[in-house]
Write an enzyme that holds these catalytic residues in place. Structure first.
Site, PDB file in Angstrom:
ATOM      1  N   ASP A  22       3.578   9.576  -0.983  1.00 14.03           N
ATOM      2  CA  ASP A  22       2.405   8.833  -0.539  1.00 14.03           C
ATOM      3  C   ASP A  22       2.182   7.683  -1.497  1.00 14.03           C
ATOM      4  O   ASP A  22       2.336   7.869  -2.705  1.00 14.03           O
ATOM      5  CB  ASP A  22       1.162   9.743  -0.557  1.00 14.03           C
ATOM      6  CG  ASP A  22       0.262   9.499   0.624  1.00 14.03           C
ATOM      7  OD1 ASP A  22       0.179   8.334   1.056  1.00 14.03           O
ATOM      8  OD2 ASP A  22      -0.360  10.454   1.123  1.00 14.03           O
ATOM      9  N   HIS A  58       0.812  -1.226   0.000  1.00 21.65           N
ATOM     10  CA  HIS A  58       0.000   0.000   0.000  1.00 21.65           C
ATOM     11  C   HIS A  58       0.842   1.271   0.000  1.00 21.65           C
ATOM     12  O   HIS A  58       0.328   2.345  -0.261  1.00 21.65           O
ATOM     13  CB  HIS A  58      -0.933  -0.001   1.228  1.00 21.65           C
ATOM     14  CG  HIS A  58      -2.010  -1.037   1.134  1.00 21.65           C
ATOM     15  ND1 HIS A  58      -3.317  -0.727   0.821  1.00 21.65           N
ATOM     16  CD2 HIS A  58      -1.984  -2.372   1.285  1.00 21.65           C
ATOM     17  CE1 HIS A  58      -4.038  -1.837   0.792  1.00 21.65           C
ATOM     18  NE2 HIS A  58      -3.256  -2.858   1.079  1.00 21.65           N
TER      19      HIS A  58
HETATM   20  P1  ADP Z   1      -2.802   7.133   4.779  1.00 28.19           P
HETATM   21  O1  ADP Z   1      -3.190   5.730   4.373  1.00 28.19           O
HETATM   22  O2  ADP Z   1      -1.319   7.408   4.729  1.00 28.19           O
HETATM   23  O3  ADP Z   1      -3.373   7.562   6.085  1.00 28.19           O
HETATM   24  P2  ADP Z   1      -4.696   8.042   2.724  1.00 28.19           P
HETATM   25  O4  ADP Z   1      -4.983   9.436   2.271  1.00 28.19           O
HETATM   26  O5  ADP Z   1      -4.503   7.068   1.621  1.00 28.19           O
HETATM   27  O6  ADP Z   1      -3.433   8.122   3.682  1.00 28.19           O
HETATM   28  O7  ADP Z   1      -5.899   7.503   3.605  1.00 28.19           O
HETATM   29  C1  ADP Z   1      -6.318   8.186   4.743  1.00 28.19           C
HETATM   30  C2  ADP Z   1      -7.739   7.755   5.097  1.00 28.19           C
HETATM   31  O8  ADP Z   1      -7.972   8.157   6.446  1.00 28.19           O
HETATM   32  C3  ADP Z   1      -8.773   8.440   4.233  1.00 28.19           C
HETATM   33  O9  ADP Z   1      -9.819   7.545   3.949  1.00 28.19           O
HETATM   34  C4  ADP Z   1      -9.245   9.601   5.114  1.00 28.19           C
HETATM   35  O10 ADP Z   1     -10.589   9.967   4.905  1.00 28.19           O
HETATM   36  C5  ADP Z   1      -9.085   9.032   6.500  1.00 28.19           C
HETATM   37  N1  ADP Z   1      -8.809  10.115   7.460  1.00 28.19           N
HETATM   38  C6  ADP Z   1      -7.750  10.927   7.483  1.00 28.19           C
HETATM   39  N2  ADP Z   1      -7.861  11.847   8.487  1.00 28.19           N
HETATM   40  C7  ADP Z   1      -9.021  11.608   9.096  1.00 28.19           C
HETATM   41  C8  ADP Z   1      -9.726  12.191  10.201  1.00 28.19           C
HETATM   42  N3  ADP Z   1      -9.261  13.229  10.885  1.00 28.19           N
HETATM   43  N4  ADP Z   1     -10.898  11.668  10.546  1.00 28.19           N
HETATM   44  C9  ADP Z   1     -11.391  10.608   9.875  1.00 28.19           C
HETATM   45  N5  ADP Z   1     -10.791  10.015   8.835  1.00 28.19           N
HETATM   46  C10 ADP Z   1      -9.621  10.490   8.441  1.00 28.19           C
END
Ligand code: ADP
Length: 467
Positions: free
Chosen positions: A364, A156
């Site tokens: 990312d 991932h």
């Molecule tokens: P990573 O896997 O590195 O965290 P991604 O952008 O691929 O990055 O995925 C992050 C996920 O977490 C997304 O689905 C996003 O909506 C969720 N997310 C990030 N911050 C928050 C938050 N403060 N509250 C709820 N969900 C969150």
């Protein structure tokens, strides 16, 4: 039909439904269809002298098999090798890696123990799909138990360039273990290319065809499978009556009519300080945005036991305070920094209510926030996505405003461009972006990976694979 077995570091709560996010739902659906099995750590840590047993539970037709880690395993496998070494290195942050021999040893042992715990649960016709950097060698450990099932692995996070990977103790072993799988999937073409380079230049391997590599006496399918979200479901959430209420409340409480939004786990890979600096520059260079634009950064805490995460939190709080002190007034707070998890329904509404999605990680694997922001927009009057060229998503989303996340001035110019963009251009860009995220949604991702894996199983049954 074969049963699907998924192994990942954590096993999702399948009752949480849409709250747990697209990946859990997509894997949960695939598992529920075929009465599948999901295997992983249960999230608990027990003392070293206690022994961990597999617990079995049923949820929505899926068998969940989970196991605790001991404190030493948690320190070495999870916090150590996975999160103090592989995570920063694979995101090109060698400066933040911590190297200790016990990390590699713990990582090996836990992968071996998890494989040993999974073996008795397997059935002859299972398809096995292992996920992410915590479990790279698990496939090789399963093979050492005589497991011959079709087995796939999906990474991932990014796969780094060979120059970076060479600085990770155990790199040669890690790559060799990847050749125990039948399919190794990555997020982007660029990740596949870096992996192929390592295999050709440092592992004595060769490319057999566009998506087949050979090394260590085995050939594997290796391709990009860009992960996506459930676009229709996310759009519906962003446009539900509850979302209207959230947006109305946001507008009532905020003097500034326009919002820029950032949503990230509070991680040093996300480029958060530079993002704040770009917003400060925007207020300096284009004073018309003062009292008119607010930047909302939602950044919940994560992996707080790792020192680098405490540091980034302090830096961010300092910058937020400085910008609000310099530019804020009794009727306007320029930066709203929310250091907590926000329910998905609220998040979807906030994306929809924001004119700019500001997504600028240094690195990312994919970045699902970029895709969620697009899915949440109103097609008639959409917002603009400003996206880092180093997010995996940039390979597909070239109609976003693509920026260099290290270049504060370039990001400032992109913000100003986004805030002043005419509606017809916003619509054109959004239409093209929507098309891409719908083509590569989370179901397409899952199905294309599983089709590749089944294809390997069929090849083997037909006696075509010399592995
Ligand atoms: P990573 O896997 O590195 O965290 P991604 O952008 O691929 O990055 O995925 C992050 C996920 O977490 C997304 O689905 C996003 O909506 C969720 N997310 C990030 N911050 C928050 C938050 N403060 N509250 C709820 N969900 C969150």
């Amino acid at each position: 039909m074969s049963r699907l077995v998924v192994a990942s570091n954590r096993v999702a709560d399948l009752e949480a439904g849409a709250r747990s996010g697209g990946l859990a739902v997509a894997l949960g659906d695939a598992l529920a269809e075929g009465q599948g099995l999901w295997f992983g750590w249960d999230g608990t840590v027990i003392e070293d002298d206690r022994s961990a047993q597999v617990s079995i539970a049923e949820q929505r037709g899926v068998t969940k098999a989970t196991i605790a880690l001991t404190r030493r395993e948690h320190d070495t496998y999870y916090l150590g090798y996975s999160n103090k070494l592989l995570w920063p290195a694979f995101h090109y942050r060698l400066d933040l890696t911590e190297i200790a021999p016990r990390f590699l040893d713990g990582y090996r042992r836990v992968n071996r123990r998890l494989a040993g715990a999974l073996v008795p649960l397997l059935r002859p016709d299972d398809l096995i799909w292992i996920h992410d950097y915590h479990l790279i060698p698990m496939g090789a450990e399963l093979r050492s138990h005589g497991i011959v099932h079709p087995m796939g692995f999906f990474l991932h996070i990014p796969f780094p360039s060979p120059d970076i990977l060479l600085a990770v103790p155990g790199h040669d072993w890690l790559v060799r273990t990847l050749f125990s799988y039948d399919v190794v999937g990555f997020q982007t073409r660029s990740d596949v290319a870096q992996f192929a380079r390592y295999v050709e230049e440092h592992a004595g391997g060769r490319r057999l065809s566009r998506d087949r590599l050979e090394a260590f006496g085995r050939s594997i399918v290796t391709r990009e499978f860009p992960i996506g979200i459930d676009v229709a479901a996310f759009h519906a959430t962003a446009h539900a009556p509850a979302a209207d209420a959230h947006i109305a409340r946001l507008e009532r409480r905020s003097m500034a009519g326009v919002h820029i939004i950032g949503v990230d786990r509070l991680d040093y890979t996300k480029g958060l300080p530079e993002r704040l600096k770009a917003f400060r520059r925007l207020l300096e260079l284009y004073p018309e945005n003062r009292k008119a634009v607010t930047f909302m950064q939602i950044a919940p805490p994560t992996r707080e036991e790792v020192y680098a995460y405490a540091e980034i939190r302090q830096e961010l709080e300092g910058l937020t305070g400085a910008i609000n002190g310099e530019f804020g007034d009794y009727d306007w707070t320029p930066v709203r920094y929310v250091h907590r998890i926000v329910p998905r329904e609220t998040l979807a509404a906030l994306y929809r209510g924001s004119k700019v999605g500001f997504v600028t990680p240094f690195r990312d694997g994919m970045n699902l926030v970029a895709k969620e922001y697009i899915a949440a927009q109103d097609a008639d009057d959409p917002g603009v996505l400003v996206l880092s060229r180093f997010a995996g998503a940039a390979e597909e989303l070239d109609q976003a405003l693509i920026v260099n996340p290290y270049d504060v001035d370039e990001m400032t110019a992109a913000l100003q461009h986004a805030l002043t963009m005419r509606k017809y251009e916003r619509r054109d860009r959004h239409r093209a972006l929507m098309k891409r995220i719908m083509q590569n949604d989370v179901n397409a991702w899952r199905e294309s990976f599983l089709a590749a894996l089944r294809g390997c199983g069929d090849r083997r049954q037909g006696g075509m694979n010399a592995n």
